[in-house]
Design an enzyme around this catalytic site. Structure first.
Site, PDB file in Angstrom:
ATOM      1  N   ALA A  76     -10.937   7.233  -8.576  1.00 30.23           N
ATOM      2  CA  ALA A  76     -11.582   7.571  -9.845  1.00 30.23           C
ATOM      3  C   ALA A  76     -11.817   6.315 -10.675  1.00 30.23           C
ATOM      4  O   ALA A  76     -11.069   5.346 -10.587  1.00 30.23           O
ATOM      5  CB  ALA A  76     -10.725   8.558 -10.637  1.00 30.23           C
ATOM      6  N   GLU A 109     -11.308  14.049   1.697  1.00 30.65           N
ATOM      7  CA  GLU A 109     -12.021  15.283   1.373  1.00 30.65           C
ATOM      8  C   GLU A 109     -12.686  15.083   0.025  1.00 30.65           C
ATOM      9  O   GLU A 109     -12.109  14.462  -0.869  1.00 30.65           O
ATOM     10  CB  GLU A 109     -11.058  16.474   1.242  1.00 30.65           C
ATOM     11  CG  GLU A 109     -10.582  17.046   2.559  1.00 30.65           C
ATOM     12  CD  GLU A 109      -9.272  16.432   3.002  1.00 30.65           C
ATOM     13  OE1 GLU A 109      -8.657  15.708   2.194  1.00 30.65           O
ATOM     14  OE2 GLU A 109      -8.875  16.648   4.161  1.00 30.65           O
ATOM     15  N   ASN A 114     -20.001  17.075  -5.276  1.00 30.02           N
ATOM     16  CA  ASN A 114     -19.727  15.804  -5.956  1.00 30.02           C
ATOM     17  C   ASN A 114     -20.651  14.713  -5.407  1.00 30.02           C
ATOM     18  O   ASN A 114     -20.263  13.870  -4.594  1.00 30.02           O
ATOM     19  CB  ASN A 114     -18.257  15.420  -5.774  1.00 30.02           C
ATOM     20  CG  ASN A 114     -17.841  14.276  -6.671  1.00 30.02           C
ATOM     21  OD1 ASN A 114     -18.680  13.585  -7.241  1.00 30.02           O
ATOM     22  ND2 ASN A 114     -16.546  14.085  -6.801  1.00 30.02           N
ATOM     23  N   TYR A 121     -19.157   7.101  -0.963  1.00 36.07           N
ATOM     24  CA  TYR A 121     -18.496   7.028   0.350  1.00 36.07           C
ATOM     25  C   TYR A 121     -19.507   6.711   1.457  1.00 36.07           C
ATOM     26  O   TYR A 121     -19.211   5.947   2.371  1.00 36.07           O
ATOM     27  CB  TYR A 121     -17.759   8.340   0.656  1.00 36.07           C
ATOM     28  CG  TYR A 121     -16.692   8.682  -0.362  1.00 36.07           C
ATOM     29  CD1 TYR A 121     -15.853   7.703  -0.877  1.00 36.07           C
ATOM     30  CD2 TYR A 121     -16.518   9.987  -0.816  1.00 36.07           C
ATOM     31  CE1 TYR A 121     -14.887   8.011  -1.817  1.00 36.07           C
ATOM     32  CE2 TYR A 121     -15.550  10.314  -1.751  1.00 36.07           C
ATOM     33  CZ  TYR A 121     -14.737   9.311  -2.255  1.00 36.07           C
ATOM     34  OH  TYR A 121     -13.782   9.617  -3.182  1.00 36.07           O
TER      35      TYR A 121
HETATM   36  C1  LIG Z   1     -17.167   8.698  -7.779  1.00 31.86           C
HETATM   37  C2  LIG Z   1     -16.770   7.555  -8.702  1.00 31.86           C
HETATM   38  C3  LIG Z   1     -15.377   7.071  -8.319  1.00 31.86           C
HETATM   39  C4  LIG Z   1     -17.764   6.390  -8.528  1.00 31.86           C
HETATM   40  O1  LIG Z   1     -17.266   5.251  -9.211  1.00 31.86           O
HETATM   41  P1  LIG Z   1     -18.249   4.109  -9.745  1.00 31.86           P
HETATM   42  O2  LIG Z   1     -17.425   2.911 -10.051  1.00 31.86           O
HETATM   43  O3  LIG Z   1     -19.110   4.625 -10.833  1.00 31.86           O
HETATM   44  O4  LIG Z   1     -19.154   3.848  -8.467  1.00 31.86           O
HETATM   45  P2  LIG Z   1     -19.897   2.473  -8.092  1.00 31.86           P
HETATM   46  O5  LIG Z   1     -20.504   1.877  -9.318  1.00 31.86           O
HETATM   47  O6  LIG Z   1     -18.966   1.617  -7.301  1.00 31.86           O
HETATM   48  O7  LIG Z   1     -21.039   3.031  -7.157  1.00 31.86           O
HETATM   49  C5  LIG Z   1     -21.255   2.561  -5.830  1.00 31.86           C
HETATM   50  C6  LIG Z   1     -22.378   3.363  -5.205  1.00 31.86           C
HETATM   51  O8  LIG Z   1     -22.037   4.748  -5.176  1.00 31.86           O
HETATM   52  C7  LIG Z   1     -23.206   5.550  -5.449  1.00 31.86           C
HETATM   53  N1  LIG Z   1     -23.034   6.245  -6.737  1.00 31.86           N
HETATM   54  C8  LIG Z   1     -22.008   6.098  -7.620  1.00 31.86           C
HETATM   55  N2  LIG Z   1     -22.159   6.955  -8.661  1.00 31.86           N
HETATM   56  C9  LIG Z   1     -23.300   7.632  -8.435  1.00 31.86           C
HETATM   57  C10 LIG Z   1     -24.005   8.637  -9.161  1.00 31.86           C
HETATM   58  N3  LIG Z   1     -23.552   9.101 -10.354  1.00 31.86           N
HETATM   59  N4  LIG Z   1     -25.139   9.131  -8.630  1.00 31.86           N
HETATM   60  C11 LIG Z   1     -25.608   8.672  -7.455  1.00 31.86           C
HETATM   61  N5  LIG Z   1     -25.006   7.695  -6.718  1.00 31.86           N
HETATM   62  C12 LIG Z   1     -23.862   7.185  -7.206  1.00 31.86           C
HETATM   63  C13 LIG Z   1     -24.357   4.575  -5.508  1.00 31.86           C
HETATM   64  O9  LIG Z   1     -24.846   4.413  -4.186  1.00 31.86           O
HETATM   65  C14 LIG Z   1     -23.679   3.301  -5.969  1.00 31.86           C
HETATM   66  O10 LIG Z   1     -24.346   2.143  -5.591  1.00 31.86           O
HETATM   67  P3  LIG Z   1     -25.525   1.552  -6.549  1.00 31.86           P
HETATM   68  O11 LIG Z   1     -24.983   1.509  -7.949  1.00 31.86           O
HETATM   69  O12 LIG Z   1     -25.800   0.204  -5.971  1.00 31.86           O
HETATM   70  O13 LIG Z   1     -26.662   2.523  -6.445  1.00 31.86           O
HETATM   71  C15 LIG Z   1     -16.824   8.000 -10.193  1.00 31.86           C
HETATM   72  O14 LIG Z   1     -18.055   8.639 -10.433  1.00 31.86           O
HETATM   73  C16 LIG Z   1     -15.710   8.951 -10.593  1.00 31.86           C
HETATM   74  O15 LIG Z   1     -14.622   8.514 -10.972  1.00 31.86           O
HETATM   75  N6  LIG Z   1     -15.955  10.282 -10.543  1.00 31.86           N
HETATM   76  C17 LIG Z   1     -14.968  11.279 -10.993  1.00 31.86           C
HETATM   77  C18 LIG Z   1     -13.796  11.333 -10.070  1.00 31.86           C
HETATM   78  C19 LIG Z   1     -14.205  11.732  -8.674  1.00 31.86           C
HETATM   79  O16 LIG Z   1     -15.019  12.624  -8.485  1.00 31.86           O
HETATM   80  N7  LIG Z   1     -13.625  11.044  -7.678  1.00 31.86           N
HETATM   81  C20 LIG Z   1     -13.868  11.323  -6.276  1.00 31.86           C
HETATM   82  C21 LIG Z   1     -12.986  12.440  -5.840  1.00 31.86           C
HETATM   83  S1  LIG Z   1     -13.119  12.726  -4.080  1.00 31.86           S
END
Ligand SMILES: CC(C)(COP(=O)(O)OP(=O)(O)OC[C@H]1O[C@@H](n2cnc3c(N)ncnc32)[C@H](O)[C@@H]1OP(=O)(O)O)[C@@H](O)C(=O)NCCC(=O)NCCS
Length: 152
Positions: A76, A109, A114, A121
């Site tokens: 997260a 998982e 999401n 991933y």
């Molecule tokens: C999922 C999560 C961890 C992503 O973290 P983040 O630091 O924003 O992600 P990043 O900036 O490293 O993104 C890397 C890549 O992931 C993809 N990505 C990340 N967020 C995205 C979004 N909102 N929509 C589409 N693609 C996305 C993109 O491909 C991105 O690459 P790019 O920016 O060059 O296009 C964050 O949204 C989060 O904490 N969500 C809530 C908790 C959660 O759902 N965790 C996963 C549980 S299984």
């Protein structure tokens, strides 16, 4: 913006749990006690990393090392810091460190709805490998199972 990624310590447990409560509101967030068990009690089997900016934890992830497999428990990033490649950086560091310890494949998982996490991933080389029906008990949503580094 300088991001430091390091192994989580006992003193990080409360801050991680606070971030978990924000990131998984309404989705059965883990308690501080659960993180304590993972980070302190199960220290030998797990690897928890935090991403830190100016002393503040803005992201975290955890993995269980089981034989040569890594089972990812949570990832997260603080909503204020998303889309800055922090999620990507933490996963990359986890893969680097666990590879050094002999891990050859990684699995997780994720809720089928999401999209942000699934895209992240996929970008990190994970591939869909099946569905666990109604895996998330709090609302009955299915989980997508993903693997990296394994012949499917
Ligand atoms: C999922 C999560 C961890 C992503 O973290 P983040 O630091 O924003 O992600 P990043 O900036 O490293 O993104 C890397 C890549 O992931 C993809 N990505 C990340 N967020 C995205 C979004 N909102 N929509 C589409 N693609 C996305 C993109 O491909 C991105 O690459 P790019 O920016 O060059 O296009 C964050 O949204 C989060 O904490 N969500 C809530 C908790 C959660 O759902 N965790 C996963 C549980 S299984």
């Amino acid at each position: 913006m300088e991001v430091l990624i390091r192994r989580a310590e006992e003193g990080d447990v409360n801050e991680i749990a606070e971030l978990e409560a924000v990131c998984f509101k309404g989705e059965d967030p883990w308690s501080a006690g659960a993180f304590y068990n993972e980070i302190v009690e199960n220290h030998d089997q797990t690897l928890y990393l935090v991403a830190v900016i100016d002393g503040r934890i803005v992201g975290y992830m955890g993995v269980w090392r089981i034989l040569d497999e890594g089972h990812i428990t949570n990832v997260a990033v603080d909503p204020e810091f998303r889309r800055n490649h922090i999620g990507e950086a933490i996963i990359q560091e986890m893969i680097r460190l666990t590879s050094e310890g002999g891990t050859q494949s990684w699995t997780l998982e994720v809720r089928v709805d999401n999209e942000a996490a699934i895209k992240l991933y996929e970008k990190m080389g994970f591939k869909a490998a099946g569905i666990r029906p109604k895996y998330y008990e709090y609302d009955g949503t299915d989980a997508l199972i993903m693997w990296k580094g394994k012949e499917l």
